[in-house]
Design a protein around this motif. Sequence first.
Motif, PDB file in Angstrom:
ATOM      1  N   PHE A  48       0.783  -1.182  -0.055  1.00 20.64           N
ATOM      2  CA  PHE A  48      -0.045   0.135  -0.127  1.00 20.64           C
ATOM      3  C   PHE A  48       0.950   1.175  -0.065  1.00 20.64           C
ATOM      4  N   ASP A  53      -4.544   3.305   4.151  1.00 19.37           N
ATOM      5  CA  ASP A  53      -4.916   2.231   3.454  1.00 19.37           C
ATOM      6  C   ASP A  53      -4.306   1.155   4.223  1.00 19.37           C
ATOM      7  N   ARG A  54      -2.882   1.139   4.350  1.00 13.50           N
ATOM      8  CA  ARG A  54      -2.140   0.285   5.036  1.00 13.50           C
ATOM      9  C   ARG A  54      -2.657   0.144   6.300  1.00 13.50           C
TER      10      ARG A  54
END
Length: 252
Positions: A48, A53-54
Motif C-alpha cells: 500500500f 490504506d495500509r
Amino acid sequence: MTARADMAATDRPVREARVWVVRREPPWGEERSLSLLDAGERAKADSFTRRRDRSMYLAAHAGLRLVLGERLGLHPRDLRFGRDPCAHCGGEHGRPVLLGGPDDPHFSLSHCAGITLVAVADAPVGVDAEPLPGRRTVELCLARLHPRERGELLRTPWAERPLRFCRLWTRKEAYLKALGTGLSRGLDRDYLGDGEAGRPAGWTVAQLSCGPQDSTHAAALAVPAGVRVPVEPCELNWSAYGHVPRRGTSLG
C-alpha cells in the motif's frame, strides 16, 4: 457448495454468528500488528502506498486473527489460512478458510473506506460492507441485477436510490461470499431484494446496522437458515487483546 459447507450447514450444531466492527486503528504501533500476520499479509501491507490504506488493512487482518485466535486458544500468528475450491468453477479462489481441523469456525472479512467487519460462525458465513456509490455506478449496475431487484430500484426516487442499491449490493455480496462463489456467480441469478418471498431457500440474509455510518454505508450478513444473526455488530475492543504477546513469545 462444497462437501465441507454442506456438512457445516446441516450436520453440525449451529448456534449463532457474531460480527465485530473495526472503525479505528489499534492503540499500538504497526510493528505489533505486523508481528501477528503471516508473510503474505505483511507483503500485502507493504504494497500500500497510502498510509491510511495500509493502517486499515493491518487493523482488519490483525483484528480477524485476534478474534479467531481467542476463539481457538491459539496465538494469532499461528493461524494458517487457505481457500476452499470455488463452488462455481472449482478453482482455487473460493471461500477463505482456516487450515486446522474440521471443527474450525467459518469466518468472513469485509473492509472498505471507514469500516471493517469481521464475522465468525459455526456454519458458512458471508459479510459485506460498502460505502454509498454515486448515481453513475448505480446506473451501470442496474442491468446486471435480477429483474425484480431492478424493478424495485427503478421505482425508487432518485434521492433514495444510492442507499437502497447499496443495501441490496451488500446483501448480494454477503450471500455470494457465504455460498463460496463470490461474484463469479451471475448477479441476476438470485433475488436478494427488499421482499422475503423469492429469496434463496435455506439462507438468512440480513441487513446490519452501521451505527453512526448508517447514512453513508450499508452492511449485510448471510448464514444458513437457523443461525441466529445479530442486529448490529459489536465494536472490536482492542484493549481486550493487550495481553497477546509479540512474535517470539507464546500465549503461555
